[in-house]
Each structure stands twice: as structure tokens, then as C-alpha cells.
Write a protein that holds these residues in place. Sequence first.
Motif, PDB file in Angstrom:
ATOM      1  N   ASP A 167       0.834  -1.204   0.000  1.00  0.00           N
ATOM      2  CA  ASP A 167       0.000   0.000   0.000  1.00  0.00           C
ATOM      3  C   ASP A 167       0.867   1.252   0.000  1.00  0.00           C
ATOM      4  O   ASP A 167       0.428   2.313  -0.423  1.00  0.00           O
ATOM      5  CB  ASP A 167      -0.861   0.049   1.273  1.00  0.00           C
ATOM      6  CG  ASP A 167      -1.860  -1.092   1.333  1.00  0.00           C
ATOM      7  OD1 ASP A 167      -2.212  -1.620   0.264  1.00  0.00           O
ATOM      8  OD2 ASP A 167      -2.269  -1.447   2.449  1.00  0.00           O
ATOM      9  N   ASP A 168       2.071   1.122   0.529  1.00  0.00           N
ATOM     10  CA  ASP A 168       2.930   2.277   0.733  1.00  0.00           C
ATOM     11  C   ASP A 168       3.270   2.970  -0.587  1.00  0.00           C
ATOM     12  O   ASP A 168       3.912   2.377  -1.465  1.00  0.00           O
ATOM     13  CB  ASP A 168       4.217   1.808   1.420  1.00  0.00           C
ATOM     14  CG  ASP A 168       5.216   2.936   1.587  1.00  0.00           C
ATOM     15  OD1 ASP A 168       4.784   4.092   1.689  1.00  0.00           O
ATOM     16  OD2 ASP A 168       6.429   2.647   1.583  1.00  0.00           O
ATOM     17  N   PRO A 169       2.854   4.228  -0.739  1.00  0.00           N
ATOM     18  CA  PRO A 169       3.088   4.949  -1.996  1.00  0.00           C
ATOM     19  C   PRO A 169       4.570   4.993  -2.378  1.00  0.00           C
ATOM     20  O   PRO A 169       4.904   4.846  -3.562  1.00  0.00           O
ATOM     21  CB  PRO A 169       2.555   6.352  -1.712  1.00  0.00           C
ATOM     22  CG  PRO A 169       1.531   6.148  -0.652  1.00  0.00           C
ATOM     23  CD  PRO A 169       2.051   5.028   0.197  1.00  0.00           C
ATOM     24  N   ALA A 170       5.450   5.183  -1.403  1.00  0.00           N
ATOM     25  CA  ALA A 170       6.875   5.281  -1.722  1.00  0.00           C
ATOM     26  C   ALA A 170       7.394   3.967  -2.297  1.00  0.00           C
ATOM     27  O   ALA A 170       8.119   3.958  -3.297  1.00  0.00           O
ATOM     28  CB  ALA A 170       7.672   5.660  -0.471  1.00  0.00           C
ATOM     29  N   LEU A 171       7.005   2.851  -1.684  1.00  0.00           N
ATOM     30  CA  LEU A 171       7.418   1.544  -2.198  1.00  0.00           C
ATOM     31  C   LEU A 171       6.843   1.302  -3.593  1.00  0.00           C
ATOM     32  O   LEU A 171       7.542   0.818  -4.491  1.00  0.00           O
ATOM     33  CB  LEU A 171       6.967   0.435  -1.231  1.00  0.00           C
ATOM     34  CG  LEU A 171       7.199  -1.001  -1.709  1.00  0.00           C
ATOM     35  CD1 LEU A 171       8.659  -1.247  -2.063  1.00  0.00           C
ATOM     36  CD2 LEU A 171       6.722  -2.016  -0.661  1.00  0.00           C
ATOM     37  N   LEU A 172       5.602   1.676  -3.786  1.00  0.00           N
ATOM     38  CA  LEU A 172       4.969   1.465  -5.099  1.00  0.00           C
ATOM     39  C   LEU A 172       5.659   2.284  -6.185  1.00  0.00           C
ATOM     40  O   LEU A 172       5.879   1.804  -7.295  1.00  0.00           O
ATOM     41  CB  LEU A 172       3.477   1.802  -5.021  1.00  0.00           C
ATOM     42  CG  LEU A 172       2.637   0.762  -4.260  1.00  0.00           C
ATOM     43  CD1 LEU A 172       1.250   1.316  -3.918  1.00  0.00           C
ATOM     44  CD2 LEU A 172       2.513  -0.522  -5.081  1.00  0.00           C
ATOM     45  N   ARG A 173       6.005   3.528  -5.839  1.00  0.00           N
ATOM     46  CA  ARG A 173       6.724   4.351  -6.828  1.00  0.00           C
ATOM     47  C   ARG A 173       8.088   3.739  -7.138  1.00  0.00           C
ATOM     48  O   ARG A 173       8.529   3.728  -8.285  1.00  0.00           O
ATOM     49  CB  ARG A 173       6.886   5.788  -6.316  1.00  0.00           C
ATOM     50  CG  ARG A 173       5.630   6.639  -6.447  1.00  0.00           C
ATOM     51  CD  ARG A 173       5.918   8.125  -6.212  1.00  0.00           C
ATOM     52  NE  ARG A 173       6.400   8.388  -4.866  1.00  0.00           N
ATOM     53  CZ  ARG A 173       5.607   8.623  -3.824  1.00  0.00           C
ATOM     54  NH1 ARG A 173       4.292   8.638  -3.986  1.00  0.00           N
ATOM     55  NH2 ARG A 173       6.122   8.858  -2.648  1.00  0.00           N
ATOM     56  N   HIS A 174       8.722   3.194  -6.116  1.00  0.00           N
ATOM     57  CA  HIS A 174      10.031   2.554  -6.302  1.00  0.00           C
ATOM     58  C   HIS A 174       9.903   1.352  -7.243  1.00  0.00           C
ATOM     59  O   HIS A 174      10.692   1.191  -8.185  1.00  0.00           O
ATOM     60  CB  HIS A 174      10.587   2.121  -4.945  1.00  0.00           C
ATOM     61  CG  HIS A 174      11.969   1.565  -4.994  1.00  0.00           C
ATOM     62  ND1 HIS A 174      13.049   2.290  -5.463  1.00  0.00           N
ATOM     63  CD2 HIS A 174      12.457   0.349  -4.649  1.00  0.00           C
ATOM     64  CE1 HIS A 174      14.138   1.550  -5.399  1.00  0.00           C
ATOM     65  NE2 HIS A 174      13.809   0.358  -4.917  1.00  0.00           N
ATOM     66  N   LEU A 175       8.915   0.527  -7.012  1.00  0.00           N
ATOM     67  CA  LEU A 175       8.700  -0.651  -7.864  1.00  0.00           C
ATOM     68  C   LEU A 175       8.417  -0.239  -9.304  1.00  0.00           C
ATOM     69  O   LEU A 175       8.871  -0.871 -10.256  1.00  0.00           O
ATOM     70  CB  LEU A 175       7.544  -1.494  -7.309  1.00  0.00           C
ATOM     71  CG  LEU A 175       7.837  -2.217  -5.986  1.00  0.00           C
ATOM     72  CD1 LEU A 175       6.564  -2.799  -5.388  1.00  0.00           C
ATOM     73  CD2 LEU A 175       8.874  -3.328  -6.213  1.00  0.00           C
ATOM     74  N   GLN A 176       7.653   0.828  -9.443  1.00  0.00           N
ATOM     75  CA  GLN A 176       7.355   1.347 -10.777  1.00  0.00           C
ATOM     76  C   GLN A 176       8.652   1.737 -11.491  1.00  0.00           C
ATOM     77  O   GLN A 176       8.869   1.385 -12.651  1.00  0.00           O
ATOM     78  CB  GLN A 176       6.452   2.581 -10.630  1.00  0.00           C
ATOM     79  CG  GLN A 176       6.086   3.242 -11.951  1.00  0.00           C
ATOM     80  CD  GLN A 176       4.762   2.747 -12.454  1.00  0.00           C
ATOM     81  OE1 GLN A 176       3.734   3.078 -11.907  1.00  0.00           O
ATOM     82  NE2 GLN A 176       4.779   1.930 -13.505  1.00  0.00           N
ATOM     83  N   ARG A 177       9.519   2.470 -10.776  1.00  0.00           N
ATOM     84  CA  ARG A 177      10.789   2.887 -11.375  1.00  0.00           C
ATOM     85  C   ARG A 177      11.630   1.686 -11.769  1.00  0.00           C
ATOM     86  O   ARG A 177      12.298   1.686 -12.805  1.00  0.00           O
ATOM     87  CB  ARG A 177      11.582   3.760 -10.387  1.00  0.00           C
ATOM     88  CG  ARG A 177      11.245   5.239 -10.446  1.00  0.00           C
ATOM     89  CD  ARG A 177      12.288   6.057  -9.668  1.00  0.00           C
ATOM     90  NE  ARG A 177      12.433   5.603  -8.293  1.00  0.00           N
ATOM     91  CZ  ARG A 177      11.696   6.035  -7.272  1.00  0.00           C
ATOM     92  NH1 ARG A 177      10.768   6.953  -7.475  1.00  0.00           N
ATOM     93  NH2 ARG A 177      11.886   5.555  -6.065  1.00  0.00           N
ATOM     94  N   LEU A 178      11.598   0.642 -10.916  1.00  0.00           N
ATOM     95  CA  LEU A 178      12.377  -0.558 -11.215  1.00  0.00           C
ATOM     96  C   LEU A 178      11.792  -1.336 -12.399  1.00  0.00           C
ATOM     97  O   LEU A 178      12.471  -2.154 -13.011  1.00  0.00           O
ATOM     98  CB  LEU A 178      12.420  -1.490  -9.998  1.00  0.00           C
ATOM     99  CG  LEU A 178      13.150  -0.976  -8.755  1.00  0.00           C
ATOM    100  CD1 LEU A 178      13.037  -1.995  -7.627  1.00  0.00           C
ATOM    101  CD2 LEU A 178      14.611  -0.680  -9.067  1.00  0.00           C
TER     102      LEU A 178
END
Lengths: 225, 225
Positions: A167-178
Motif C-alpha cells: 500500500d505504501d506509496p513510496a514503495l509502489l513508486r520505487h517498484l514502478q521505477r524498477l
Amino acid sequence: MKNTLTHASEDYLKAIYALSANGAAANTTALAARLGVAPASVTGMLKRLAVTQPPLIVYRKHHGVTLTPAGERAALEIVRHHRLLETYLYRTLGYTWDEVHEEACRLEHVISEDFEERIAEALGHPVRDPHGEPIPTRELTMPPFEAVPLSKLRPGQRAVVQRVHADDPALLRHLQRLGLTPGVGLTVDAYDEFDHNLQIKIDAQADPLVLGTAITDKVFIEVIA
Amino acid sequence: MKNTLTHASEDYLKAIYALSANGAAANTTALAARLGVAPASVTGMLKRLAVTQPPLIVYRKHHGVTLTPAGERAALEIVRHHRLLETYLYRTLGYTWDEVHEEACRLEHVISEDFEERIAEALGHPVRDPHGEPIPTRELTMPPFEAVPLSKLRPGQRAVVQRVHADDPALLRHLQRLGLTPGVGLTVDAYDEFDHNLQIKIDAQADPLVLGTAITDKVFIEVIA
DNA sequence: AAACTGATTTAGACTACCCTAAATCTGATT
DNA sequence: AATCAGATTTAGGGTAGTCTAAATCAGTTT
Ligand SMILES: [Mn+2]
Ligand SMILES: [Mn+2]
Ligand SMILES: [Mn+2]
Ligand SMILES: [Mn+2]
């Protein structure tokens, strides 16, 4: 069954559902952490949920809590609302996958069954939300879903990302970048048995990635052959 | 300004806004009736709203209540949410004009400013809701609107329906059946000075209608010539 | 000017949450 | 079998919102 639950009760039921997904009882401390309240507050709410008519949970002091069939239906109702809303916000209103959770978490408690049905229809009755999580059916059954985290893979194995449990927006953005999003294929190149890091090669990406368990435990995959 | 209001406070502010639209103070009994709570509950809430920082209302015991500038902004914020939501439900999700109010009244308290902006954008920044009521601007100014009810017209006058000031689904369905909806042109044929009934002829309808004040007080028009 | 009446406020109680601090329990360890 | 640590519950208190019943107020009428 027709008695109306409060927003707070609904969030507790959803949390109990999530924490007892493996069949085991959910415990007070974990619920408190997930809900962002004091453990004493959880105990108070559990007492209330256990004596509703019909009871929504089975609560044994000091031994955790499980959902009754009525409680599980109530939880799945909210999970369905949540994931349909996330899908709607994502597909129809242009939200990004890190923005949908917070908005859905407020809306899920106030939409009518009519609203639920209309967005489900508008979306063509989707089976997955933007993170790849399965959406409970209208009849409130949870579709089967992948239980194998990326962290379980070993060198040589190929897999496709199915869902991201975060759920964490920061983690989700990180995964998106990866580039680690549902539908993506990958191969495991190396595993470090001490820190449990995994080196993977994502299809159509030049460079390999080295990922820790904070990430690989959250990404669920389907193994290919 | 950034302190978050409860759903209940927001509904009170909206009600005070509606009841003091003519500049006069809103009184306890009218608020209680409109909100469906006991008069004593209203007194309790008024005391709370009057001492917030900044104060949202000016409350003089036994003499009614008015909104402060901050209270009016808060009220207009909710009215904007409500009317944008009604418009969105109507245009995008196929709700009928008698169904939109109830759903919007729950959603209005939980949507983010981001959600507000996205639906406003998706709708092309509408100026009226499905009942013809004006939607406050993003800057929270209320557009001018028609203040002349149909009941003020007299035989020989022509008018166009601009807005219908009603939430009751049964009344809205009735008006729909009658064909008395925003944009419709009509002519007044007769007036009864004892029961205040008005006989009107709606453009493109064969038969005239005789309407009582329960209806004609709720339909606001623009007089033509 | 006193009395009346309807509107309004006060008093007192209740539910649903939440909190902190102080018991108490459970399961593991000695 | 006693101890210990951590998890959990209990105790006590607070806010927000609701209610009913009992004052009280304000404006009108006598
Ligand atoms: Mn929620
Ligand atoms: Mn539902
Ligand atoms: Mn509302
Ligand atoms: Mn807004």
C-alpha cells in the motif's frame, strides 16, 4: 446482517481478514500496528465485534481472533469495494497506482451497493486491481491467487509478476521505477544465502537488479516451467 | 483552515448555509428538522462550532446562528463536493436525478481535493448540477442564481425552468413525470388566489397542468420578456 | 406588567472510539 | 516449579455526537 457497521469496525474486519489469511488467528499487537492504534484500543473493539448479532469474530482472550462466516463476508465486502474503487480511480480518473490506496480507503466505507455495481459494470467486471490483487466477486468469494513471493525463487527460474502486495506509496513508486509491475517477465540470476538478496533480470531491460527481501517478499509471481 | 472537520460538522455547516442563504440567522428548530436530530443536539453542536479556531459560526443564544467567513468557505467546499458529485454520478455513472442526492451526501465528506479536481476536469468544469443548482467555483464563490420561484408568476407570463430546489426522490420523480425540468419553457394560464394553485402550459405538451405551492415554490425560473 | 406559549437551552445519560498507565496472563527459560 | 519478558487486558479518562426530560427564555397577548 443488515445492521450497519461503522467505518472503524469495517477497517478492523479488513485488517483481521488480512492478518488471518493463512488460517491462523490474528493477534492484538499486529492489528494495532496495522491500524495505527494502541493495543488497548484493539482489545476494546474486539470485545464489541465478538458480541454483535450475529457475532463477526471469534475472540479468545490472549489467543487472538478469527472471523466468523458473517465477519468474513463483511470483510470481503469492504475488500471488494476497496479494489473496485482502486481500479476505477486508476483506469477512469487517471490516478497512479501509488495514489489509489488512500482515496479508496476512505471511499470504501460510504459507497452504496448500487455504486459498487455501477463501477464494476463500467469497468467490465474486473478480476484484478491495479496492483494485481484479486477482486472478490459480487457473491463475495475470493478468487484464487498466487501465493509464491519472488523471494522464494532461485537462480535459473523464470517467472511473471502477478501481484504486488503493498500500500505504501513510496514503495509502489520505487517498484514502478524498477519496472517490477504485474505482467512483467523475469529470470533469477543469483541468490545470496546470507542476506537473501536476489539478482534478477527483467525481460526487455538491459541491466540486472539486486533486490532485498523488503521488496522480494512483497512481489508475488507465477513460475514459468 | 487546515483543521479537519467531522462529517457531522460539515453537514451542520451546509444546513446553516442553506437556511441562512437570505442573510437572516438560521434557528435551532429549523436546523434540527433539516438534519433529522433533536433540537438539543443542535444546541450542543452550535456551541462547539462557535469556539473552534477560527470560529466557524456566530452563535447568539436564543437568537440563531450565522456563518463566519471561514464557516461559509467550509460550507461552500462541501456544497461544491456535493454538486460536482451529483453531476458526476448523473453524467458518468448513469444515476437518475432522484438517485444522486443520497449517494453524494455520503461521498461529499470523504473525497480529496484531488478527487474533486479530477471529476471537475472530467466533466469540463460544470456550472450546474443535474437539478440546475449552481456549483461553487474552485475558488469557493457561489455563482449568481435565479431567486424567482414559479409560484410568483401570474397568468400571461412566460418562463424557462432554471433549477429545482429539492432533494426528495419522490418529488423529483414526480417533477420528471410532469416534464418540469431545467431548460423547459412554459406559460402561465391561470392563478387561483385562494389556494395559490397555478395552471401552466409546458411547451410541447398538449395538456395544461395545475400545480400547488408544494411544487411551485421549489421550481425556480427565469422570466422571458 | 404579568402571564402564556413555543422555542431553546441545560442537565444528565448513553454509545463509539480513542488514549495512557497499571495490572495480568502466557509461553519460554531456567 | 518458579521466574521473566513480552503480549494483552483492565482501569480510568477524554472527545464527539446523540437522546429525553426538565428548566428557561423571548416575544406576544392579555
Ligand atoms: Mn478504510
Ligand atoms: Mn458491496
Ligand atoms: Mn452529507
Ligand atoms: Mn474541495
